[in-house]
Design an enzyme around this catalytic site. Sequence first.
Site, PDB file in Angstrom:
ATOM      1  CB  SER A   1      -0.910   0.030   1.226  1.00  0.00           C
ATOM      2  OG  SER A   1      -1.626  -1.170   1.341  1.00  0.00           O
TER       3      SER A   1
HETATM    4  N1  SAH Z   1      -1.068  -5.016   3.866  1.00  0.00           N
HETATM    5  C1  SAH Z   1      -0.273  -5.291   2.686  1.00  0.00           C
HETATM    6  C2  SAH Z   1      -0.922  -4.857   1.400  1.00  0.00           C
HETATM    7  C3  SAH Z   1      -2.178  -5.573   1.148  1.00  0.00           C
HETATM    8  S1  SAH Z   1      -2.465  -6.039  -0.516  1.00  0.00           S
HETATM    9  C4  SAH Z   1       1.102  -4.667   2.790  1.00  0.00           C
HETATM   10  O1  SAH Z   1       1.366  -3.948   3.760  1.00  0.00           O
HETATM   11  O2  SAH Z   1       1.924  -4.936   1.913  1.00  0.00           O
HETATM   12  C5  SAH Z   1      -3.877  -7.061  -0.185  1.00  0.00           C
HETATM   13  C6  SAH Z   1      -3.510  -8.453   0.220  1.00  0.00           C
HETATM   14  O3  SAH Z   1      -4.706  -9.078   0.649  1.00  0.00           O
HETATM   15  C7  SAH Z   1      -2.964  -9.274  -0.939  1.00  0.00           C
HETATM   16  O4  SAH Z   1      -1.720  -9.804  -0.587  1.00  0.00           O
HETATM   17  C8  SAH Z   1      -4.034 -10.357  -1.122  1.00  0.00           C
HETATM   18  O5  SAH Z   1      -3.472 -11.613  -1.516  1.00  0.00           O
HETATM   19  C9  SAH Z   1      -4.645 -10.427   0.257  1.00  0.00           C
HETATM   20  N2  SAH Z   1      -5.992 -10.976   0.338  1.00  0.00           N
HETATM   21  C10 SAH Z   1      -7.061 -10.737  -0.461  1.00  0.00           C
HETATM   22  N3  SAH Z   1      -8.129 -11.415  -0.029  1.00  0.00           N
HETATM   23  C11 SAH Z   1      -7.742 -12.107   1.088  1.00  0.00           C
HETATM   24  C12 SAH Z   1      -8.401 -12.982   1.980  1.00  0.00           C
HETATM   25  N4  SAH Z   1      -9.683 -13.314   1.829  1.00  0.00           N
HETATM   26  N5  SAH Z   1      -7.695 -13.510   3.004  1.00  0.00           N
HETATM   27  C13 SAH Z   1      -6.394 -13.201   3.177  1.00  0.00           C
HETATM   28  N6  SAH Z   1      -5.710 -12.359   2.357  1.00  0.00           N
HETATM   29  C14 SAH Z   1      -6.383 -11.825   1.317  1.00  0.00           C
END
Ligand code: SAH
Length: 222
Positions: free
Chosen positions: A60
Site C-alpha cells: 500500500s
Molecule cells: N497489507 C499489505 C498490502 C495488502 S495487498 C502490505 O502492507 O503490503 C492485499 C492483500 O490481501 C494481498 O496480498 C491479497 O493476496 C490479500 N488478500 C485478499 N483477499 C484475502 C483474503 N480473503 N484472506 C487473506 N488475504 C487476502
Amino acid sequence: MSTAARKIRLLMLLRRNGVTDVGVLRAMELVPREIFVPATFHDQAYEDTALPIGHGQTISQPLVVGLMSQALELNDRLKVLEVGTGSGYQAAVLSKIVRRVYTVERHRPLLAEAEHRFRTLRLHNITARLADGMKGWPEAAPFERILVTAGGGSEPPPDLVGQLALGGIMVIPLGPDRREQKVVRFRKTEDGLEREALWPVRFVPLLPDIAGEPARTTVPEE
Ligand code: SAH
C-alpha cells in the site's frame, strides 16, 4: 538523495496530509520499507506510492498505511488482526505500536516472503498464517482492533464482526467496486456497530478462497 533524507521527506509528507499520531509516525520511521519492496523498486521505497509485490498484489501507499493505522487509535496494550499480509509492511508498522499482531494472507509465496522479513527484522510479536482472512482467526479472537487491507463488498465479513471485541475498532475498505471504495471505521458498542465513512481509497480485492491451493489452516511456526 540518501535513504535517510528520502525517509524524512516522506514523513513530512505524511504529516502534511493528516498523519499526526506520533506513535504511527515513529513506527513508520522505524520500519525500513525498502525491505518490503522488490529490489527493482528500492529507489522508490520512500516515495508516497503503492508498488507491485508480485501475484497481482501491491504494497500500500505509505499515506494509506499511515492514515489507516491512525484511524485504528492504537496503543501498546492492543491485540490486532490484519487481513491481507501482502508484503508484511503494514503488519510491521503495527508491530511497532501494539502488543501483538495476527496477520492472514491467502497467497502462500507472499506469506513466506513476509514471514522471512519479520524474522530478518526480529519482529517477534507478529504471527502470520495462510488462510482466508474473511474467516478471521477464531482461536486468537477476540481482537481489539481489526484492519482489512483488501477491499470489497458493502458490509464487513460477519466472522470479522463476530471476532471484534466489545469497544473494538475495525477499519476496512468497502464499496461496490474499486472506483467507489471508502475506508470505513466501525466501533463495536453495547448497542451494535457504529459506522463512519472516512475517505476514498482503492485496494486490491478481498477474495474468498486461497488461489490454487487446497484449503488449509496454519503454516508451521519456527
Ligand atoms: N497489507 C499489505 C498490502 C495488502 S495487498 C502490505 O502492507 O503490503 C492485499 C492483500 O490481501 C494481498 O496480498 C491479497 O493476496 C490479500 N488478500 C485478499 N483477499 C484475502 C483474503 N480473503 N484472506 C487473506 N488475504 C487476502
